[in-house]
Design a protein around this motif. Structure first.
Motif, PDB file in Angstrom:
ATOM      1  N   GLY A 237       0.724  -1.270   0.292  1.00  0.00           N
ATOM      2  CA  GLY A 237       0.303   0.439   0.067  1.00  0.00           C
ATOM      3  C   GLY A 237       0.748   1.421  -0.159  1.00  0.00           C
ATOM      4  O   GLY A 237      -0.091   2.231  -0.441  1.00  0.00           O
ATOM      5  N   GLY A 238       2.199   0.818   0.061  1.00  0.00           N
ATOM      6  CA  GLY A 238       2.899   2.235   0.594  1.00  0.00           C
ATOM      7  C   GLY A 238       3.031   3.151  -1.571  1.00  0.00           C
ATOM      8  O   GLY A 238       3.571   2.755  -2.156  1.00  0.00           O
ATOM      9  N   VAL A 295      -8.241   0.807   7.866  1.00  0.00           N
ATOM     10  CA  VAL A 295      -7.498   2.820   7.449  1.00  0.00           C
ATOM     11  C   VAL A 295      -7.224   3.125   6.609  1.00  0.00           C
ATOM     12  O   VAL A 295      -6.917   3.948   5.377  1.00  0.00           O
ATOM     13  CB  VAL A 295      -8.365   3.100   8.663  1.00  0.00           C
ATOM     14  CG1 VAL A 295      -8.155   4.558   8.482  1.00  0.00           C
ATOM     15  CG2 VAL A 295      -9.190   2.973   9.525  1.00  0.00           C
ATOM     16  N   PHE A 296      -5.282   2.676   7.165  1.00  0.00           N
ATOM     17  CA  PHE A 296      -4.279   3.297   5.835  1.00  0.00           C
ATOM     18  C   PHE A 296      -4.740   2.510   4.546  1.00  0.00           C
ATOM     19  O   PHE A 296      -4.462   3.433   3.145  1.00  0.00           O
ATOM     20  CB  PHE A 296      -3.212   2.298   6.449  1.00  0.00           C
ATOM     21  CG  PHE A 296      -2.488   2.214   6.239  1.00  0.00           C
ATOM     22  CD1 PHE A 296      -1.025   3.724   5.956  1.00  0.00           C
ATOM     23  CD2 PHE A 296      -1.413   1.835   4.752  1.00  0.00           C
ATOM     24  CE1 PHE A 296      -0.081   3.362   5.344  1.00  0.00           C
ATOM     25  CE2 PHE A 296      -0.674   1.994   3.975  1.00  0.00           C
ATOM     26  CZ  PHE A 296       0.279   2.796   4.268  1.00  0.00           C
ATOM     27  N   GLY A 297      -5.587   1.575   4.329  1.00  0.00           N
ATOM     28  CA  GLY A 297      -5.607   1.339   2.585  1.00  0.00           C
ATOM     29  C   GLY A 297      -6.706   1.465   2.037  1.00  0.00           C
ATOM     30  O   GLY A 297      -6.284   1.766   1.199  1.00  0.00           O
ATOM     31  N   LEU A 298      -6.931   2.182   2.904  1.00  0.00           N
ATOM     32  CA  LEU A 298      -8.591   2.530   2.251  1.00  0.00           C
ATOM     33  C   LEU A 298      -8.026   4.839   2.347  1.00  0.00           C
ATOM     34  O   LEU A 298      -8.948   5.227   1.281  1.00  0.00           O
ATOM     35  CB  LEU A 298     -10.029   2.908   3.779  1.00  0.00           C
ATOM     36  CG  LEU A 298     -10.654   1.686   3.900  1.00  0.00           C
ATOM     37  CD1 LEU A 298     -11.775   1.188   5.085  1.00  0.00           C
ATOM     38  CD2 LEU A 298     -11.167   1.276   2.343  1.00  0.00           C
ATOM     39  N   PHE A 363      10.528   0.190  -4.553  1.00  0.00           N
ATOM     40  CA  PHE A 363      10.881  -0.624  -5.247  1.00  0.00           C
ATOM     41  C   PHE A 363       9.673  -1.664  -6.275  1.00  0.00           C
ATOM     42  O   PHE A 363       9.148  -1.364  -7.848  1.00  0.00           O
ATOM     43  CB  PHE A 363      11.618  -1.795  -5.433  1.00  0.00           C
ATOM     44  CG  PHE A 363      12.064  -2.533  -6.647  1.00  0.00           C
ATOM     45  CD1 PHE A 363      12.785  -1.661  -7.668  1.00  0.00           C
ATOM     46  CD2 PHE A 363      12.495  -3.403  -6.547  1.00  0.00           C
ATOM     47  CE1 PHE A 363      13.409  -2.366  -8.633  1.00  0.00           C
ATOM     48  CE2 PHE A 363      12.717  -4.336  -7.921  1.00  0.00           C
ATOM     49  CZ  PHE A 363      12.896  -4.091  -8.613  1.00  0.00           C
ATOM     50  N   GLU A 364       8.384  -2.268  -5.938  1.00  0.00           N
ATOM     51  CA  GLU A 364       7.438  -3.038  -6.293  1.00  0.00           C
ATOM     52  C   GLU A 364       6.798  -1.727  -6.310  1.00  0.00           C
ATOM     53  O   GLU A 364       6.250  -1.923  -7.596  1.00  0.00           O
ATOM     54  CB  GLU A 364       6.591  -3.168  -4.274  1.00  0.00           C
ATOM     55  CG  GLU A 364       5.586  -3.998  -5.313  1.00  0.00           C
ATOM     56  CD  GLU A 364       4.080  -3.310  -5.027  1.00  0.00           C
ATOM     57  OE1 GLU A 364       3.129  -3.373  -5.910  1.00  0.00           O
ATOM     58  OE2 GLU A 364       4.829  -2.786  -4.162  1.00  0.00           O
ATOM     59  N   SER A 365       6.495  -0.487  -6.398  1.00  0.00           N
ATOM     60  CA  SER A 365       5.718   0.593  -6.409  1.00  0.00           C
ATOM     61  C   SER A 365       6.010   0.896  -8.023  1.00  0.00           C
ATOM     62  O   SER A 365       5.559   1.784  -9.103  1.00  0.00           O
ATOM     63  CB  SER A 365       5.772   1.933  -5.866  1.00  0.00           C
ATOM     64  OG  SER A 365       4.795   1.048  -4.653  1.00  0.00           O
ATOM     65  N   GLY A 366       7.040   1.097  -7.838  1.00  0.00           N
ATOM     66  CA  GLY A 366       8.642   1.713  -9.108  1.00  0.00           C
ATOM     67  C   GLY A 366       7.621   0.421  -9.834  1.00  0.00           C
ATOM     68  O   GLY A 366       7.357   1.085 -11.296  1.00  0.00           O
ATOM     69  N   LEU A 367       8.176  -0.423  -9.787  1.00  0.00           N
ATOM     70  CA  LEU A 367       7.703  -1.951 -11.569  1.00  0.00           C
ATOM     71  C   LEU A 367       5.870  -1.849 -11.250  1.00  0.00           C
ATOM     72  O   LEU A 367       6.083  -1.754 -12.467  1.00  0.00           O
ATOM     73  CB  LEU A 367       8.334  -3.607 -10.451  1.00  0.00           C
ATOM     74  CG  LEU A 367       9.507  -3.404 -10.710  1.00  0.00           C
ATOM     75  CD1 LEU A 367       9.916  -4.853 -10.132  1.00  0.00           C
ATOM     76  CD2 LEU A 367      10.176  -2.727 -11.569  1.00  0.00           C
ATOM     77  N   LEU A 368       5.545  -1.523 -10.348  1.00  0.00           N
ATOM     78  CA  LEU A 368       4.121  -1.911 -10.871  1.00  0.00           C
ATOM     79  C   LEU A 368       3.924  -0.517 -11.823  1.00  0.00           C
ATOM     80  O   LEU A 368       2.969  -0.612 -12.530  1.00  0.00           O
ATOM     81  CB  LEU A 368       2.877  -1.735 -10.006  1.00  0.00           C
ATOM     82  CG  LEU A 368       1.533  -2.377 -10.147  1.00  0.00           C
ATOM     83  CD1 LEU A 368       1.314  -3.508 -10.627  1.00  0.00           C
ATOM     84  CD2 LEU A 368       1.293  -1.998  -8.520  1.00  0.00           C
ATOM     85  N   ALA A 369       3.442   0.351 -10.978  1.00  0.00           N
ATOM     86  CA  ALA A 369       3.538   1.976 -12.337  1.00  0.00           C
ATOM     87  C   ALA A 369       3.909   1.431 -13.364  1.00  0.00           C
ATOM     88  O   ALA A 369       3.562   2.363 -13.971  1.00  0.00           O
ATOM     89  CB  ALA A 369       4.153   2.919 -11.268  1.00  0.00           C
ATOM     90  N   ALA A 370       5.862   1.075 -13.738  1.00  0.00           N
ATOM     91  CA  ALA A 370       6.089   1.442 -14.971  1.00  0.00           C
ATOM     92  C   ALA A 370       4.762   0.314 -15.685  1.00  0.00           C
ATOM     93  O   ALA A 370       5.113   0.527 -16.906  1.00  0.00           O
ATOM     94  CB  ALA A 370       7.662   0.662 -14.836  1.00  0.00           C
ATOM     95  N   ALA A 371       4.690  -0.196 -15.049  1.00  0.00           N
ATOM     96  CA  ALA A 371       3.368  -1.737 -16.005  1.00  0.00           C
ATOM     97  C   ALA A 371       2.127  -1.866 -16.416  1.00  0.00           C
ATOM     98  O   ALA A 371       1.806  -1.419 -17.249  1.00  0.00           O
ATOM     99  CB  ALA A 371       3.890  -3.013 -14.952  1.00  0.00           C
ATOM    100  N   ALA A 384      -5.263  -3.878  -1.725  1.00  0.00           N
ATOM    101  CA  ALA A 384      -4.665  -5.475  -1.726  1.00  0.00           C
ATOM    102  C   ALA A 384      -4.912  -4.734   0.373  1.00  0.00           C
ATOM    103  O   ALA A 384      -4.284  -6.182   0.905  1.00  0.00           O
ATOM    104  CB  ALA A 384      -3.841  -5.410  -1.972  1.00  0.00           C
ATOM    105  N   THR A 385      -4.419  -3.945   0.544  1.00  0.00           N
ATOM    106  CA  THR A 385      -4.108  -3.423   2.035  1.00  0.00           C
ATOM    107  C   THR A 385      -4.898  -3.439   2.562  1.00  0.00           C
ATOM    108  O   THR A 385      -4.727  -4.476   4.047  1.00  0.00           O
ATOM    109  CB  THR A 385      -3.580  -1.599   1.980  1.00  0.00           C
ATOM    110  OG1 THR A 385      -2.034  -1.977   1.301  1.00  0.00           O
ATOM    111  CG2 THR A 385      -3.250  -1.607   3.983  1.00  0.00           C
ATOM    112  N   VAL A 386      -5.923  -3.746   2.780  1.00  0.00           N
ATOM    113  CA  VAL A 386      -7.428  -3.896   2.961  1.00  0.00           C
ATOM    114  C   VAL A 386      -7.525  -4.525   3.683  1.00  0.00           C
ATOM    115  O   VAL A 386      -8.272  -5.674   4.109  1.00  0.00           O
ATOM    116  CB  VAL A 386      -8.710  -2.890   2.407  1.00  0.00           C
ATOM    117  CG1 VAL A 386      -9.896  -3.306   3.533  1.00  0.00           C
ATOM    118  CG2 VAL A 386      -8.801  -1.900   2.801  1.00  0.00           C
ATOM    119  N   ALA A 387      -7.849  -6.374   2.395  1.00  0.00           N
ATOM    120  CA  ALA A 387      -8.145  -7.064   2.355  1.00  0.00           C
ATOM    121  C   ALA A 387      -6.769  -7.488   3.129  1.00  0.00           C
ATOM    122  O   ALA A 387      -6.896  -8.871   4.220  1.00  0.00           O
ATOM    123  CB  ALA A 387      -7.261  -7.709   1.164  1.00  0.00           C
ATOM    124  N   VAL A 388      -4.869  -7.671   3.399  1.00  0.00           N
ATOM    125  CA  VAL A 388      -4.415  -7.834   4.254  1.00  0.00           C
ATOM    126  C   VAL A 388      -4.999  -8.033   6.032  1.00  0.00           C
ATOM    127  O   VAL A 388      -4.855  -9.310   6.332  1.00  0.00           O
ATOM    128  CB  VAL A 388      -2.965  -7.575   3.418  1.00  0.00           C
ATOM    129  CG1 VAL A 388      -2.128  -7.582   4.578  1.00  0.00           C
ATOM    130  CG2 VAL A 388      -2.303  -7.619   2.775  1.00  0.00           C
TER     131      VAL A 388
END
Length: 409
Positions: A237-238, A295-298, A363-371, A384-388
């Protein structure tokens, strides 16, 4: 002693004041520098992946040195380890200054210096996390965690805004001030008067000694659940790594706006930490942590969809407030209940999880944003954070049902 008196009593401790000053100065330096590095790298490359690589360069040293850094924190004087680590971060900041003055070209020297910063933090964090519980008596530990977090988060509010403002004068100004602040933090830690009792023979470097922290965490369902929840939630979620893209291309607010955006999570965390310093959580600690992560995820989803600067800032404020509750509960479990002889090794593992959720999350955010693009990446991560949070309530019933922060004083 009342909650209010406990909150103020912490600051009567001179060693805690030095510790807090070091946390504030190091936090200010780190956050100023993070804004400058992020904008610097994006200005050079215009690449989301390049921003993600900054996070990876900061995380890898913590992961690779976790077992050794934890052993060092338990085998050597934690005060001196922390002071030396801050000194190394000062040297890295002055290295960034020299690179910026040189006129720069390739981006790899920045990554190399970020690795140095990450290595220093890998040794500083376990030593300082293990040192804090020895500076205050048990009844004041909860307020001490809250004040310690609020000082760090106050620096995290001021640092990005100051970094964005000073960046207008050039990255050299930011790196020079960051280096000076790290040097002052090193001095503050060195001046702490607390000296631990002799521990006898220094533990030998064996696999059994190095991995003791991992075994301890695995044997404690509440601690394992709290640490892994923070890891997975913030990893997914970051949105911090993508803030330069939002500032430049979604909200169109430039480096000063980027500093303001980066300050908002810390502002929410400061407000919550100060409240918790005066009104510590007494009941339902585990359930409140799970709700805070949801709440963080929402709030992350709402930020991802926003095209308004005030709304985006408000959403980031909420993410910081929710994350502070999670940090407060997790740190109470990790620092408060671990035997002192193992605190460094457990704190080192905790540092890896924190680093994974932050730097590796970038790093994960950068990869996903690039995709798939920045906005879809942030929205998907928040959902996904809410689901976690929901899943962890079922996977770790001991965490969900945990009532009080500490089971022993």
């Amino acid at each position: 002693m009342s909650d209010k008196n406990e909150g103020w009593a912490v600051f009567r401790n001179g060693d805690f004041r030095l510790f807090g000053a070091a946390r504030f100065l190091s936090g200010l330096s780190y956050q100023m520098q993070a804004v400058a590095i992020g904008w610097f790298v994006y200005d050079l490359t215009r690449s989301p992946l390049a921003l993600g690589l900054v996070g990876l360069a900061g995380f890898l040293p913590a992961m690779l040195s976790a077992l050794v850094s934890g052993h060092v924190a338990d085998a050597y004087e934690r005060r001196l380890v922390g002071s030396a680590a801050f000194g190394l971060q000062a040297a890295a900041s002055f290295g960034l200054l020299a690179y910026a003055v040189s006129g720069y070209g390739a981006v790899w020297p920045i990554y190399a210096l970020v690795v140095v910063v990450g290595t220093a933090r890998a040794f500083a964090n376990p030593a300082l996390q293990a040192l804090l519980p020895t500076l205050v008596p048990g009844p004041l530990f909860g307020p001490a965690i809250a004040w310690n977090s609020s000082l760090w988060q106050t620096a995290s509010v001021m640092g990005p805004a100051l970094g964005g403002l000073l960046y207008a004068l050039g990255p050299m100004v930011v790196f020079a001030l960051a280096g000076a602040s790290f040097a002052c933090a090193s001095l503050c830690v060195a001046l702490i008067r607390h000296r631990p009792a002799p521990v006898g023979e220094r533990p030998k470097i064996t696999w059994e000694a190095l991995s003791a922290g991992l075994r301890y965490i695995r044997s404690q369902p509440v601690v394992l659940g709290a640490i892994s929840l923070d890891l997975v939630a913030v990893l997914l979620g970051g949105a911090t790594a993508l803030l330069p893209i939002y500032a430049a291309s979604v909200l169109h607010v430039g480096p000063l706006g980027l500093g303001a955006l980066r300050s908002m999570p810390a502002a929410g965390a400061v407000a919550t930490a100060v409240f918790l310093a005066y009104r510590p959580l007494r009941r339902h600690a585990g359930l409140r942590m799970l709700r805070a992560v949801a709440v963080f995820g929402l709030a992350t989803v709402a930020f991802g969809l926003s095209t308004s600067l005030p709304l985006s800032m408000a959403c980031l404020f909420v993410t910081g407030a929710a994350d502070m509750i999670s940090v407060y509960v997790r740190q109470s479990f990790v620092q408060g209940e671990t035997p002192d002889a193992m605190r460094g090794r457990v704190a080192a593992v905790n540092t890896v999880f924190i680093g994974a959720s932050n730097e590796l999350g970038e790093f994960e955010s950068g990869l996903l944003a690039a995709a798939i693009g920045a906005v879809p990446a942030v929205v998907a991560g928040g959902a996904a954070t809410v689901a976690v949070a929901i899943a962890w309530g079922r996977l770790f019933p001991a965490l969900r049902d945990r009532d009080r922060l500490l089971t022993r004083s």
